[in-house]
Design an enzyme around this catalytic site. Structure first.
Site, PDB file in Angstrom:
ATOM      1  N   ALA A  12     -36.730 162.312 163.821  1.00  0.00           N
ATOM      2  CA  ALA A  12     -37.987 161.957 163.141  1.00  0.00           C
ATOM      3  C   ALA A  12     -38.786 160.887 163.894  1.00  0.00           C
ATOM      4  O   ALA A  12     -39.926 161.125 164.328  1.00  0.00           O
ATOM      5  CB  ALA A  12     -37.669 161.495 161.720  1.00  0.00           C
ATOM      6  N   CYS A  44     -32.913 165.824 155.988  1.00  0.00           N
ATOM      7  CA  CYS A  44     -33.114 165.865 154.538  1.00  0.00           C
ATOM      8  C   CYS A  44     -32.747 167.229 153.952  1.00  0.00           C
ATOM      9  O   CYS A  44     -32.451 167.342 152.762  1.00  0.00           O
ATOM     10  CB  CYS A  44     -34.570 165.541 154.208  1.00  0.00           C
ATOM     11  N   ALA A 113     -35.049 154.753 169.026  1.00  0.00           N
ATOM     12  CA  ALA A 113     -35.158 155.451 167.724  1.00  0.00           C
ATOM     13  C   ALA A 113     -33.787 156.047 167.404  1.00  0.00           C
ATOM     14  O   ALA A 113     -33.635 157.252 167.207  1.00  0.00           O
ATOM     15  CB  ALA A 113     -36.230 156.531 167.793  1.00  0.00           C
ATOM     16  N   GLY A 115     -31.846 155.599 164.876  1.00  0.00           N
ATOM     17  CA  GLY A 115     -31.535 155.943 163.495  1.00  0.00           C
ATOM     18  C   GLY A 115     -30.500 155.034 162.857  1.00  0.00           C
ATOM     19  O   GLY A 115     -30.398 153.846 163.164  1.00  0.00           O
ATOM     20  N   ARG A 135     -24.624 163.187 157.841  1.00  0.00           N
ATOM     21  CA  ARG A 135     -25.698 162.417 158.477  1.00  0.00           C
ATOM     22  C   ARG A 135     -26.507 163.272 159.453  1.00  0.00           C
ATOM     23  O   ARG A 135     -27.713 163.172 159.519  1.00  0.00           O
ATOM     24  CB  ARG A 135     -25.086 161.211 159.211  1.00  0.00           C
ATOM     25  N   GLU A 180     -18.531 156.319 141.861  1.00  0.00           N
ATOM     26  CA  GLU A 180     -19.533 155.293 142.194  1.00  0.00           C
ATOM     27  C   GLU A 180     -18.975 153.938 141.774  1.00  0.00           C
ATOM     28  O   GLU A 180     -18.564 153.763 140.629  1.00  0.00           O
ATOM     29  CB  GLU A 180     -20.839 155.618 141.460  1.00  0.00           C
ATOM     30  N   ALA A 281     -39.407 149.935 168.836  1.00  0.00           N
ATOM     31  CA  ALA A 281     -38.328 150.584 168.053  1.00  0.00           C
ATOM     32  C   ALA A 281     -38.922 151.065 166.737  1.00  0.00           C
ATOM     33  O   ALA A 281     -39.907 150.494 166.238  1.00  0.00           O
ATOM     34  CB  ALA A 281     -37.174 149.618 167.816  1.00  0.00           C
ATOM     35  N   GLY A 302     -37.104 159.209 155.704  1.00  0.00           N
ATOM     36  CA  GLY A 302     -37.770 160.052 156.689  1.00  0.00           C
ATOM     37  C   GLY A 302     -39.272 159.806 156.758  1.00  0.00           C
ATOM     38  O   GLY A 302     -39.874 159.866 157.836  1.00  0.00           O
ATOM     39  N   THR A 303     -39.893 159.548 155.617  1.00  0.00           N
ATOM     40  CA  THR A 303     -41.338 159.304 155.601  1.00  0.00           C
ATOM     41  C   THR A 303     -41.669 158.107 156.500  1.00  0.00           C
ATOM     42  O   THR A 303     -42.574 158.171 157.318  1.00  0.00           O
ATOM     43  CB  THR A 303     -41.807 158.974 154.172  1.00  0.00           C
TER      44      THR A 303
HETATM   45  P1  FAD Z   1     -32.172 159.719 162.781  1.00  0.00           P
HETATM   46  O1  FAD Z   1     -32.722 160.908 162.073  1.00  0.00           O
HETATM   47  O2  FAD Z   1     -30.852 159.188 162.402  1.00  0.00           O
HETATM   48  O3  FAD Z   1     -32.190 160.074 164.316  1.00  0.00           O
HETATM   49  C1  FAD Z   1     -31.650 159.219 165.272  1.00  0.00           C
HETATM   50  C2  FAD Z   1     -31.170 160.085 166.417  1.00  0.00           C
HETATM   51  O4  FAD Z   1     -30.785 159.257 167.480  1.00  0.00           O
HETATM   52  C3  FAD Z   1     -29.938 160.901 166.027  1.00  0.00           C
HETATM   53  O5  FAD Z   1     -30.199 162.279 166.210  1.00  0.00           O
HETATM   54  C4  FAD Z   1     -28.831 160.368 166.956  1.00  0.00           C
HETATM   55  O6  FAD Z   1     -27.965 161.392 167.386  1.00  0.00           O
HETATM   56  C5  FAD Z   1     -29.658 159.813 168.105  1.00  0.00           C
HETATM   57  N1  FAD Z   1     -28.967 158.724 168.821  1.00  0.00           N
HETATM   58  C6  FAD Z   1     -28.408 157.617 168.272  1.00  0.00           C
HETATM   59  N2  FAD Z   1     -27.875 156.827 169.223  1.00  0.00           N
HETATM   60  C7  FAD Z   1     -28.112 157.447 170.402  1.00  0.00           C
HETATM   61  C8  FAD Z   1     -27.819 157.128 171.761  1.00  0.00           C
HETATM   62  N3  FAD Z   1     -27.168 156.011 172.091  1.00  0.00           N
HETATM   63  N4  FAD Z   1     -28.202 158.019 172.725  1.00  0.00           N
HETATM   64  C9  FAD Z   1     -28.862 159.148 172.393  1.00  0.00           C
HETATM   65  N5  FAD Z   1     -29.167 159.496 171.124  1.00  0.00           N
HETATM   66  C10 FAD Z   1     -28.814 158.655 170.145  1.00  0.00           C
HETATM   67  N6  FAD Z   1     -35.445 160.774 153.764  1.00  0.00           N
HETATM   68  C11 FAD Z   1     -36.500 161.052 152.954  1.00  0.00           C
HETATM   69  O7  FAD Z   1     -37.573 160.436 153.106  1.00  0.00           O
HETATM   70  N7  FAD Z   1     -36.393 162.011 151.981  1.00  0.00           N
HETATM   71  C12 FAD Z   1     -35.273 162.740 151.793  1.00  0.00           C
HETATM   72  O8  FAD Z   1     -35.215 163.606 150.923  1.00  0.00           O
HETATM   73  C13 FAD Z   1     -34.149 162.461 152.619  1.00  0.00           C
HETATM   74  N8  FAD Z   1     -32.990 163.149 152.472  1.00  0.00           N
HETATM   75  C14 FAD Z   1     -31.965 162.929 153.344  1.00  0.00           C
HETATM   76  C15 FAD Z   1     -30.808 163.702 153.234  1.00  0.00           C
HETATM   77  C16 FAD Z   1     -29.759 163.513 154.120  1.00  0.00           C
HETATM   78  C17 FAD Z   1     -28.517 164.326 153.985  1.00  0.00           C
HETATM   79  C18 FAD Z   1     -29.877 162.529 155.144  1.00  0.00           C
HETATM   80  C19 FAD Z   1     -28.745 162.320 156.109  1.00  0.00           C
HETATM   81  C20 FAD Z   1     -30.997 161.754 155.253  1.00  0.00           C
HETATM   82  C21 FAD Z   1     -32.067 161.958 154.366  1.00  0.00           C
HETATM   83  N9  FAD Z   1     -33.228 161.204 154.448  1.00  0.00           N
HETATM   84  C22 FAD Z   1     -34.287 161.453 153.623  1.00  0.00           C
HETATM   85  C23 FAD Z   1     -33.342 160.121 155.442  1.00  0.00           C
HETATM   86  C24 FAD Z   1     -34.009 160.619 156.716  1.00  0.00           C
HETATM   87  O9  FAD Z   1     -33.370 161.764 157.172  1.00  0.00           O
HETATM   88  C25 FAD Z   1     -33.940 159.517 157.737  1.00  0.00           C
HETATM   89  O10 FAD Z   1     -34.607 158.396 157.228  1.00  0.00           O
HETATM   90  C26 FAD Z   1     -34.581 159.926 159.053  1.00  0.00           C
HETATM   91  O11 FAD Z   1     -33.889 161.005 159.614  1.00  0.00           O
HETATM   92  C27 FAD Z   1     -34.584 158.765 160.017  1.00  0.00           C
HETATM   93  O12 FAD Z   1     -35.091 159.191 161.214  1.00  0.00           O
HETATM   94  P2  FAD Z   1     -34.754 158.435 162.569  1.00  0.00           P
HETATM   95  O13 FAD Z   1     -35.408 159.229 163.649  1.00  0.00           O
HETATM   96  O14 FAD Z   1     -35.065 157.008 162.437  1.00  0.00           O
HETATM   97  O15 FAD Z   1     -33.173 158.495 162.688  1.00  0.00           O
END
Ligand code: FAD
Length: 451
Positions: A12, A44, A113, A115, A135, A180, A281, A302-303
């Site tokens: 994301a 998500c 990014a 995560g 995750r 919980e 970041a 995610g938003t």
């Molecule tokens: P991430 O999506 O975690 O992506 C980070 C990426 O970085 C990962 O793919 C990881 O493999 C990669 N990475 C990490 N370290 C390294 C490294 N050293 N080298 C290379 N790559 C690396 N949010 C909502 O708003 N609504 C929802 O309904 C919702 N439902 C969700 C349901 C589930 C099951 C999950 C798990 C999350 C949900 N979320 C939801 C949260 C949302 O998915 C996250 O907030 C969002 O994905 C964050 O995006 P990001 O890019 O910051 O991190």
């Protein structure tokens, strides 16, 4: 030579940053490193893949690495983990996870990014086989395969993701228990709303145990076979799904000497720049700012990740966009019940020093005579002194999401309940009652603050 951007993390936040930077700077060289086997996926959607509503995991992928190259000229390397950032040399060390080869790549600008990572509670037996997390895509594939083979799952953690997984696994035919540790599910919710949520789960055959800590994961031959609670009760289970929250994946940033804040989230300014001038970041790895209190917060969604990524990417390319902060607006669905919340809970508002009152109302989501209507329950949290809306929560039909979105807008604009009461909201019998539940709630709040 073209300026080079390296992005660590390809979902994301990372891909939003890469795509925006590409739009702003067509000549920039952009390279994304992603350690998993997928880029641009919607985590998500994972609970719905696990339960079977979504059959093909690739349906969760918005754009794959090949299309990123051909359509956006972004080079995304999957199965490549960044091991180290050297901010002085402006280099990253990257391991190819298929070959174990490590290579060095230099950058002009860097976006982190990475995560979040699941919290692993310190429970004896937590590292046994048969303990799962949800995750990333690989987690989803593993959990779905296990759910096909087995019949019983214990979920540790009754947050939104744990509950979405509980519904989906139940729908897939498994026997499901949710444990919980807090006295109620989604504890930021109004007490009655948490209870309605628990009742819904129980009605659908899920065993819910609140106020119950897991003391041990039982195992046989290294494979998880059940749980034992702190009260000494045990339950046999084939699958243990740990859904105990997440924390920022900040290890790379820490090793690079960047400033870290709440829960280890990377500290960024409003332009998403870290404590190092060439490193930005965004997403779940950063510390956020609560838009009401101005204080550090961490609500990984995610938003937020998408918006922050877009802003970081634009700023890497020379822009000065700012991210104003979060309200923590969320929505989820558990069976037929939709739950949404934004802003501060009553406890949080009191903790911030507000003289906060709350009002709860129940009102049908359409004209009372129109078939198919369902109740909306709305709770408003209001600053008694100024009448300003601080938070809103709702449960009920699908329409609750739209109503809480209106209230999130009202909080963002600093509106009082008096101003909300004057809003010109829509009405037609199949869609909304003549006095919308929002107006009824605002009106009740006006009365309460003058009591
Ligand atoms: P991430 O999506 O975690 O992506 C980070 C990426 O970085 C990962 O793919 C990881 O493999 C990669 N990475 C990490 N370290 C390294 C490294 N050293 N080298 C290379 N790559 C690396 N949010 C909502 O708003 N609504 C929802 O309904 C919702 N439902 C969700 C349901 C589930 C099951 C999950 C798990 C999350 C949900 N979320 C939801 C949260 C949302 O998915 C996250 O907030 C969002 O994905 C964050 O995006 P990001 O890019 O910051 O991190």
């Amino acid at each position: 030579m073209a300026e080079k951007l390296i992005v660590i993390g390809g979902t994301a936040a990372g891909l939003s940053a890469a795509s925006r930077a590409r739009k702003e700077k067509p000549d920039m060289e952009i390279q994304v490193f992603e350690k998993s086997g997928f880029v641009s996926y919607g985590a998500c959607g994972l609970p719905y893949f696990v339960g079977g509503l979504i059959h093909d995991i690739n349906d969760l992928v918005a754009i794959n690495a090949e299309s990123l190259k051909s359509r956006r000229n972004i080079s995304a390397w999957i199965h490549h983990e960044v091991l180290l950032i050297d901010p002085e040399k402006k280099e990253v060390s990257v391991k190819n996870l298929d070959t174990d080869q490590v290579s060095i790549h230099s950058y002009d600008k860097l976006v982190i990014a990475t995560g979040a990572v699941p919290v692993v509670p310190p429970i004896p037996g937590i590292h046994s086989d048969g303990v799962y997390y949800l995750r990333n895509m690989e987690d989803g594939i593993r959990l779905k395969a296990a759910a096909r083979e087995h019949g019983r799952v214990c979920i540790i953690g009754g947050g939104a993701i744990g509950l979405e997984a509980a519904e989906e696994l139940r729908n897939a035919g498994l026997s499901v228990s949710v444990y919980e540790q807090f006295p109620r599910l989604l504890p930021f919710l109004d007490n009655a709303f948490s209870q309605a949520l628990e009742d819904t789960l129980i009605k659908h055959g899920i065993n819910v145990r609140t106020g119950t800590q897991i003391a041990e994961i039982l195992s046989e031959n290294g494979k998880a076979s059940g749980i034992r609670t702190a009260f000494g009760e045990s339950e046999p289970s084939d699958i243990i799904l740990v859904s105990a929250g997440v924390k920022p994946a900040g290890a790379l940033a820490e090793q690079a000497g960047l400033a870290l804040g709440l829960k280890g989230g990377i500290i960024v300014d409003d332009e998403m720049r870290t404590s190092h001038k060439d490193i930005w970041a965004c997403g779940d790895c950063v510390q956020m700012k609560n838009r009401i209190t101005g204080k550090p917060a961490y609500v990984p969604l995610g938003t937020t990740a998408n918006k922050q990524g877009r802003i970081a990417g634009g700023n890497v390319a020379g822009g000065h966009d700012t991210f104003k902060g979060i309200l923590g607006s969320m929505v989820t669905k558990v069976f037929e019940l939709f739950i949404a919340a934004t802003g501060l809970s009553k406890e949080q508002a009191a903790g911030e020093g507000y003289d906060a009152i709350s009002v709860s109302i129940t009102k049908a989501d359409r004209a009372s005579y129109y078939p198919g209507g369902r109740d909306n329950h709305i709770c408003l949290i209001v600053d008694k002194k100024t009448g300003r809306l601080l938070g809103a929560q709702g449960i009920g039909s699908e329409s609750i999401a739209g109503r809480i979105n209106v209230l999130a807008t009202a909080i963002t604009c600093g509106m009082t309940v008096e101003e909300i009461n004057e809003l010109d909201l829509v009405y037609a019998p199949p869609a909304a009652p003549v006095y919308d539940p929002i107006l009824i709630a605002a009106n009740q709040a006006m009365k309460k603050i003058t009591e």
